[in-house]
Design an enzyme around this catalytic site. Structure first.
Site, PDB file in Angstrom:
ATOM      1  N   TYR A  55     -35.734 -41.010  -3.906  1.00  0.00           N
ATOM      2  CA  TYR A  55     -36.120 -41.391  -2.528  1.00  0.00           C
ATOM      3  C   TYR A  55     -37.033 -40.434  -1.993  1.00  0.00           C
ATOM      4  CZ  TYR A  55     -33.124 -45.340  -2.753  1.00  0.00           C
ATOM      5  OH  TYR A  55     -32.374 -46.274  -3.476  1.00  0.00           O
ATOM      6  N   GLN A  90     -38.148 -57.037   3.233  1.00  0.00           N
ATOM      7  CA  GLN A  90     -37.560 -56.177   2.402  1.00  0.00           C
ATOM      8  C   GLN A  90     -37.826 -54.862   1.846  1.00  0.00           C
ATOM      9  OE1 GLN A  90     -35.734 -59.265  -0.823  1.00  0.00           O
ATOM     10  NE2 GLN A  90     -37.977 -59.872  -0.297  1.00  0.00           N
ATOM     11  N   ASP A  93     -41.012 -49.219   2.691  1.00  0.00           N
ATOM     12  CA  ASP A  93     -42.095 -48.296   3.137  1.00  0.00           C
ATOM     13  C   ASP A  93     -42.695 -48.602   4.550  1.00  0.00           C
ATOM     14  OD1 ASP A  93     -44.115 -50.809   1.332  1.00  0.00           O
ATOM     15  OD2 ASP A  93     -43.919 -50.597   3.505  1.00  0.00           O
ATOM     16  N   HIS A 108     -33.607 -54.084   4.402  1.00  0.00           N
ATOM     17  CA  HIS A 108     -33.230 -53.274   3.468  1.00  0.00           C
ATOM     18  C   HIS A 108     -33.194 -51.544   3.825  1.00  0.00           C
ATOM     19  CE1 HIS A 108     -33.860 -56.272   0.021  1.00  0.00           C
ATOM     20  NE2 HIS A 108     -32.681 -56.743   0.774  1.00  0.00           N
ATOM     21  N   CYS A 119     -20.498 -40.182   9.843  1.00  0.00           N
ATOM     22  CA  CYS A 119     -20.153 -40.765  11.091  1.00  0.00           C
ATOM     23  C   CYS A 119     -21.280 -41.810  11.679  1.00  0.00           C
ATOM     24  CB  CYS A 119     -20.534 -39.492  12.424  1.00  0.00           C
ATOM     25  SG  CYS A 119     -22.377 -38.895  12.228  1.00  0.00           S
ATOM     26  N   THR A 176     -42.792 -61.646  -3.011  1.00  0.00           N
ATOM     27  CA  THR A 176     -41.363 -61.311  -3.383  1.00  0.00           C
ATOM     28  C   THR A 176     -40.790 -62.218  -4.408  1.00  0.00           C
ATOM     29  OG1 THR A 176     -38.989 -61.204  -2.639  1.00  0.00           O
ATOM     30  CG2 THR A 176     -40.476 -62.879  -1.386  1.00  0.00           C
ATOM     31  N   ASN A 201     -47.707 -65.627  -2.836  1.00  0.00           N
ATOM     32  CA  ASN A 201     -47.287 -64.679  -3.961  1.00  0.00           C
ATOM     33  C   ASN A 201     -48.326 -64.576  -5.341  1.00  0.00           C
ATOM     34  OD1 ASN A 201     -44.892 -62.974  -4.471  1.00  0.00           O
ATOM     35  ND2 ASN A 201     -44.863 -64.040  -6.343  1.00  0.00           N
ATOM     36  N   GLU A 203     -47.692 -64.905  -8.333  1.00  0.00           N
ATOM     37  CA  GLU A 203     -47.377 -65.770  -9.262  1.00  0.00           C
ATOM     38  C   GLU A 203     -46.348 -66.624  -8.604  1.00  0.00           C
ATOM     39  OE1 GLU A 203     -46.956 -63.256 -12.420  1.00  0.00           O
ATOM     40  OE2 GLU A 203     -45.095 -62.619 -12.083  1.00  0.00           O
TER      41      GLU A 203
HETATM   42  N1  APR Z   1     -50.064 -60.226  -3.969  1.00  0.00           N
HETATM   43  C1  APR Z   1     -49.101 -60.855  -4.034  1.00  0.00           C
HETATM   44  N2  APR Z   1     -47.900 -60.489  -4.600  1.00  0.00           N
HETATM   45  C2  APR Z   1     -47.602 -59.854  -5.500  1.00  0.00           C
HETATM   46  C3  APR Z   1     -48.750 -58.787  -5.912  1.00  0.00           C
HETATM   47  C4  APR Z   1     -49.898 -59.043  -4.965  1.00  0.00           C
HETATM   48  N3  APR Z   1     -51.087 -58.139  -5.202  1.00  0.00           N
HETATM   49  N4  APR Z   1     -48.475 -57.945  -6.833  1.00  0.00           N
HETATM   50  C5  APR Z   1     -47.220 -58.242  -7.243  1.00  0.00           C
HETATM   51  N5  APR Z   1     -46.808 -59.376  -6.494  1.00  0.00           N
HETATM   52  C6  APR Z   1     -45.812 -60.243  -6.486  1.00  0.00           C
HETATM   53  C7  APR Z   1     -44.804 -60.444  -8.011  1.00  0.00           C
HETATM   54  O1  APR Z   1     -45.576 -61.542  -8.595  1.00  0.00           O
HETATM   55  C8  APR Z   1     -43.487 -60.599  -7.682  1.00  0.00           C
HETATM   56  O2  APR Z   1     -42.945 -61.976  -7.409  1.00  0.00           O
HETATM   57  O3  APR Z   1     -44.420 -59.475  -6.028  1.00  0.00           O
HETATM   58  C9  APR Z   1     -43.253 -59.784  -6.155  1.00  0.00           C
HETATM   59  C10 APR Z   1     -42.290 -58.673  -6.413  1.00  0.00           C
HETATM   60  O4  APR Z   1     -41.141 -58.733  -6.854  1.00  0.00           O
HETATM   61  P1  APR Z   1     -39.856 -57.709  -6.943  1.00  0.00           P
HETATM   62  O5  APR Z   1     -40.792 -56.620  -7.654  1.00  0.00           O
HETATM   63  O6  APR Z   1     -38.814 -58.124  -7.459  1.00  0.00           O
HETATM   64  O7  APR Z   1     -39.865 -57.127  -5.560  1.00  0.00           O
HETATM   65  P2  APR Z   1     -39.059 -57.840  -4.326  1.00  0.00           P
HETATM   66  O8  APR Z   1     -39.077 -59.328  -4.574  1.00  0.00           O
HETATM   67  O9  APR Z   1     -39.628 -57.130  -3.053  1.00  0.00           O
HETATM   68  O10 APR Z   1     -37.491 -57.423  -4.659  1.00  0.00           O
HETATM   69  C11 APR Z   1     -36.657 -57.543  -3.646  1.00  0.00           C
HETATM   70  O11 APR Z   1     -35.130 -56.329  -4.892  1.00  0.00           O
HETATM   71  O12 APR Z   1     -34.677 -54.159  -5.895  1.00  0.00           O
HETATM   72  C12 APR Z   1     -34.369 -54.769  -4.797  1.00  0.00           C
HETATM   73  O13 APR Z   1     -34.275 -53.821  -2.575  1.00  0.00           O
HETATM   74  C13 APR Z   1     -35.216 -54.036  -3.513  1.00  0.00           C
HETATM   75  O14 APR Z   1     -36.334 -55.103  -1.523  1.00  0.00           O
HETATM   76  C14 APR Z   1     -36.272 -55.159  -2.914  1.00  0.00           C
HETATM   77  C15 APR Z   1     -35.809 -56.644  -3.502  1.00  0.00           C
END
Ligand code: APR
Length: 234
Positions: A55, A90, A93, A108, A119, A176, A201, A203
């Site tokens: 971290y 989630q 940053d 998160h 504490c 996400t 997203n 994809e």
């Molecule tokens: N624009 C839009 N979406 C994007 C881009 C982009 N430029 N680049 C990647 N993505 C999408 C990917 O397609 C994917 O579906 O962002 C998503 C990222 O997914 P993860 O890597 O699984 O991240 P996240 O969904 O935030 O993870 C959720 O899992 O590990 C834990 O605590 C961690 O908060 C996190 C949680």
């Protein structure tokens, strides 16, 4: 028809174009380090120094990052939308805040915060957390940990989030994968309350079929267009 209450959920994908690694994309964080080692209480108990290092490196990297047009667009939406606006992230940053978002619900936790495991005191994190750091409140050494929600722990602000989902007429999920609950279930809560639901997203996510609409492409393009559309509705 103007929306009255919008809930936005963001994930790592909204920060990808700012240079922040996502978790599950090819080459993502979980392909480089085991989440069991650095994102669980058990991992922290086993090797706290390794977890602090993980971290500390991500915290140090924040300074070199900049919000992208997607973060900036959401800050504009918060300023100009006349209804109720809730931004849940989630992400740990601080790019939403640096883009100008004023109310960010970090379910998160936050890289920039530290928590005393003894504490419960929370404070701004120093540049580098370590096992030698004593809690300013209780004085316990080895108690300070990143104020980040690990797997197996309860995400923050869940009551607020479910209240806002219950009152929303639009729920938007941005960047996400829909791989981690409870965030992955918010779309179903929103649908159950009659909200429109939209996925923005790169994809299709794991839950894309649950959304009334899905648009796929980079957040830096999709989100500003979405915000223009919402603010143009009268
Ligand atoms: N624009 C839009 N979406 C994007 C881009 C982009 N430029 N680049 C990647 N993505 C999408 C990917 O397609 C994917 O579906 O962002 C998503 C990222 O997914 P993860 O890597 O699984 O991240 P996240 O969904 O935030 O993870 C959720 O899992 O590990 C834990 O605590 C961690 O908060 C996190 C949680």
């Amino acid at each position: 028809m103007q929306f009255q209450s919008i809930v936005i959920l963001t994930g790592a994908g909204i920060s990808a174009e700012s240079g922040v690694d996502t978790f599950r994309d090819v080459g993502g964080i979980w392909s480089k380090v085991r989440l069991e080692d650095v994102a669980t209480p058990e991992g922290f108990a086993r090797h706290p120094a390794m977890v602090h290092d993980f971290y500390n490196q991500r915290r140090a990297g924040l300074a070199g990052l900049h919000p992208n047009p997607a973060h900036l667009a959401l800050a504009r939406l918060e300023r100009e939308f006349r209804g109720r606006f809730t931004l849940v992230t989630q992400n740990i940053d601080d790019l939403h805040e640096r883009a100008g978002s004023r109310q960010v619900v970090h379910m998160h936790g936050e890289l920039t915060r530290a928590l005393c495991a003894h504490c419960g005191t929370r404070a701004a994190a120093p540049a580098a957390l370590s096992t030698e750091l004593a809690c300013r409140q209780c004085g316990q050494v080895q108690g300070m940990r990143p104020d980040v929600v690990w797997f197996g722990e309860m995400p923050y602000h869940m009551d607020l989030i479910y209240d806002r989902l219950a009152a929303a007429d639009l729920f938007v999920s941005i960047g996400t994968s829909g791989a981690v609950y409870p965030a992955a279930g918010f779309v179903e809560d929103a649908r159950a309350n009659g909200s429109r639901t939209l996925e923005l997203n790169l994809e299709p996510s794991a839950g894309t079929r649950l959304f009334s609409e899905a648009r796929h492409g980079p957040a830096s393009r999709l989100v500003p267009d979405f915000v223009d559309e919402i603010l143009a509705r009268r």
